[in-house]
Enzyme design. Structure first.
Site, PDB file in Angstrom:
ATOM      1  N   LYS A  41      38.190 -39.752  15.893  1.00  0.00           N
ATOM      2  CA  LYS A  41      38.870 -39.240  14.692  1.00  0.00           C
ATOM      3  C   LYS A  41      40.194 -39.962  14.461  1.00  0.00           C
ATOM      4  O   LYS A  41      40.914 -39.681  13.504  1.00  0.00           O
ATOM      5  CB  LYS A  41      39.111 -37.730  14.834  1.00  0.00           C
ATOM      6  CG  LYS A  41      37.811 -36.928  14.851  1.00  0.00           C
ATOM      7  CD  LYS A  41      38.096 -35.454  14.924  1.00  0.00           C
ATOM      8  CE  LYS A  41      36.906 -34.648  15.371  1.00  0.00           C
ATOM      9  NZ  LYS A  41      35.928 -34.398  14.312  1.00  0.00           N
TER      10      LYS A  41
ATOM     11  N   CYS B  30      31.275 -26.213  11.764  1.00  0.00           N
ATOM     12  CA  CYS B  30      31.346 -25.684  13.146  1.00  0.00           C
ATOM     13  C   CYS B  30      32.373 -24.560  13.274  1.00  0.00           C
ATOM     14  O   CYS B  30      33.045 -24.447  14.306  1.00  0.00           O
ATOM     15  CB  CYS B  30      31.639 -26.792  14.152  1.00  0.00           C
ATOM     16  SG  CYS B  30      30.374 -28.044  14.210  1.00  0.00           S
TER      17      CYS B  30
ATOM     18  N   GLN C 129      42.108 -32.499  15.583  1.00  0.00           N
ATOM     19  CA  GLN C 129      42.515 -32.829  14.209  1.00  0.00           C
ATOM     20  C   GLN C 129      43.985 -33.186  14.100  1.00  0.00           C
ATOM     21  O   GLN C 129      44.392 -33.842  13.134  1.00  0.00           O
ATOM     22  CB  GLN C 129      42.230 -31.635  13.272  1.00  0.00           C
ATOM     23  CG  GLN C 129      40.763 -31.316  13.101  1.00  0.00           C
ATOM     24  CD  GLN C 129      39.998 -32.414  12.363  1.00  0.00           C
ATOM     25  OE1 GLN C 129      40.551 -33.220  11.630  1.00  0.00           O
ATOM     26  NE2 GLN C 129      38.695 -32.450  12.578  1.00  0.00           N
TER      27      GLN C 129
ATOM     28  N   ASP D  57      43.370 -27.537  21.467  1.00  0.00           N
ATOM     29  CA  ASP D  57      42.386 -28.443  20.872  1.00  0.00           C
ATOM     30  C   ASP D  57      43.131 -29.288  19.841  1.00  0.00           C
ATOM     31  O   ASP D  57      43.468 -28.811  18.758  1.00  0.00           O
ATOM     32  CB  ASP D  57      41.285 -27.587  20.225  1.00  0.00           C
ATOM     33  CG  ASP D  57      40.335 -28.410  19.364  1.00  0.00           C
ATOM     34  OD1 ASP D  57      40.568 -29.627  19.193  1.00  0.00           O
ATOM     35  OD2 ASP D  57      39.365 -27.827  18.846  1.00  0.00           O
TER      36      ASP D  57
ATOM     37  N   HIS E  13      37.137 -24.065  16.214  1.00  0.00           N
ATOM     38  CA  HIS E  13      35.877 -24.811  16.125  1.00  0.00           C
ATOM     39  C   HIS E  13      34.937 -24.271  17.209  1.00  0.00           C
ATOM     40  O   HIS E  13      35.406 -23.819  18.255  1.00  0.00           O
ATOM     41  CB  HIS E  13      36.243 -26.282  16.399  1.00  0.00           C
ATOM     42  CG  HIS E  13      35.157 -27.278  16.201  1.00  0.00           C
ATOM     43  ND1 HIS E  13      34.177 -27.499  17.133  1.00  0.00           N
ATOM     44  CD2 HIS E  13      34.906 -28.152  15.185  1.00  0.00           C
ATOM     45  CE1 HIS E  13      33.381 -28.464  16.705  1.00  0.00           C
ATOM     46  NE2 HIS E  13      33.802 -28.881  15.515  1.00  0.00           N
TER      47      HIS E  13
END
Ligand code: PMP
Length: 405
Positions: free
Chosen positions: A222, A362, A198, A195, A115
């Site tokens: 999220k 993104c 998600q 990261d 991203h």
């Protein structure tokens, strides 16, 4: 869990919400936690000695402990931020400052799945340090190419690798344990930043079992928490060596005319008044995941992932840009439809009350250099989605294809 726990679906009974990778909906318990805080406990944290200040400090620090326990970390290793983007900027800036004195040119290794929030902060640091940026390829199944990673670790002087745990476009899950072991065996000094924006919303992560992972970032919104709150996890021994980049009130031990000394972990990284209600509400979202998301809910989402994939793949005009089997992938489906622009797909579906996202999500590098597409349409699921939502999605896509033919 119950879909009725989420007021948005009572207010929009016709809504088919398939934009969960962008942000999830919130259960009442999270919404009420914010209201409760302001109605019953509002006060600034850490600095007061009156009762309310003590109460809000306890609530804030208990939230840190809840989050730490949830990911297998110590409370001192949890830094509250506004979200994944801020977490990644923070760690990039701190490492940039840390390595600022090293004259040797090194490489920051990223992957083609990243991203923009996991690319731009590193480009800035590479520019400042005069370091190089390199990218690990993905393979034909849209998964990280481990052999390519191995090759780059052997041929480059990699100081930092920063990679996603799950792609927000392809849904590919990156096997952290295997990668962590590979990186540290080839290059023990390389720092691993992850990261988790998600991955954390759908999966159990236990960082105590992943000793190779040095830093891990994720967002509250999220995973049913509010916007404006997120986390940067860092190993205690590493955070102790790093200096904060945001300075001011609340993070000091002693201030003198020319110099100051900083507070201990984690306060030294949290200058200014933090997002107190956000942290408390994120802890509520985690309580909701722990108490209300059952084994059945987890299996239901897995089966729905499988069902979505099979039905999407059965449409000849549609291409799914992600792993074509449901193992090692999350419930995120980016797709393109022959001769129909993704924005038209999203617009058409919206007319049928189906919320999906269209664009580059993104990830311009992935779209331009790997997919050779400027944009895709993306449907992403969460625990409250039903089979009926997928059936409506598929029916609307088929109707669209017939209309545009
Ligand atoms: N990384 C990934 C993989 C994401 O999906 C997102 C959100 N789209 C981010 C980083 C940035 O998260 P946030 O906007 O919450 O900072």
């Amino acid at each position: 869990m119950n879909k009725s726990d989420f007021p948005i679906f009572t207010n929009h009974p016709e809504l088919v919400y398939l934009d969960n990778a962008a942000t999830s909906q919130k259960p009442s318990i999270v919404i009420n936690a914010i209201q409760d805080f302001y109605e019953k406990s509002n006060s600034n944290v850490h600095r007061g000695i009156h009762k309310l200040a003590e109460e809000s400090t306890i609530l804030y620090e208990n939230s840190r402990s809840t989050i730490a326990k949830f990911i297998g970390a110590k409370p001192e290793e949890i830094i509250f931020t506004s979200g994944t983007t801020e977490s990644l900027n923070l760690i990039a800036d701190m490492l940039g400052q840390y390595f600022g004195t090293s004259a040797k040119t090194k490489t920051i290794l990223l992957t083609e799945l990243e991203h923009h929030s996991n690319i731009l902060p590193w480009q800035k640091i590479a520019d400042i340090l005069k370091w190089k940026i390199d990218y690990v390829n993905i393979d034909n199944n849209y998964s990280l190419d481990i052999q390519d990673l191995d090759y780059r670790l052997r041929t480059l002087d990699v100081s930092i690798i920063s990679l996603t745990n799950m792609s927000n476009v392809t849904g590919s899950i990156v096997p952290l344990e295997e990668i962590g072991k590979l990186v540290k065996s080839k290059s023990p000094e390389t720092l691993i930043v992850v990261d988790g924006a998600q991955y954390v919303p759908h999966h159990k992560i236990d960082l105590s079992q992943l000793p190779e992972i040095d830093f891990y970032a994720f967002s509250g919104h999220k995973m049913m928490g509010p916007t404006g709150i997120g986390v940067l996890y860092g190993k205690e021994e590493l955070l102790t060596k790093l200096n904060p980049t945001k300075l001011g009130g609340g993070m000091i031990s002693k201030v003198e005319r020319e110099h100051s000394t900083y507070a201990n972990l984690p306060e030294k990284f949290e200058a200014g008044t933090p997002n107190i209600s956000g942290a408390i509400a994120l802890a509520s979202a985690i309580d909701y995941i722990i108490n209300e998301i059952t084994e059945d809910d987890i299996n239901k989402l897995y089966n729905l992932t499988q069902y979505s994939l099979t039905t999407l793949l059965s449409i000849p005009e549609l291409t799914v840009l992600g792993p074509q089997a449901s193992e090692n992938r999350g419930p995120v489906f980016s797709f393109s439809i022959k001769n129909i622009h993704p924005h038209d797909v999203a617009q058409y579906l919206d007319n049928d009350n189906i919320a999906i996202r269209a664009g580059h999500h993104c990830t311009q590098l992935l779209h331009r250099e790997v997919f050779n597409l400027p944009a895709t349409a993306r449907a992403s699921l969460y625990y409250y989605n039903e089979k009926d939502d997928i059936d409506k999605l598929i029916a609307s896509i088929k109707k669209l294809i017939t209309t545009f033919k």
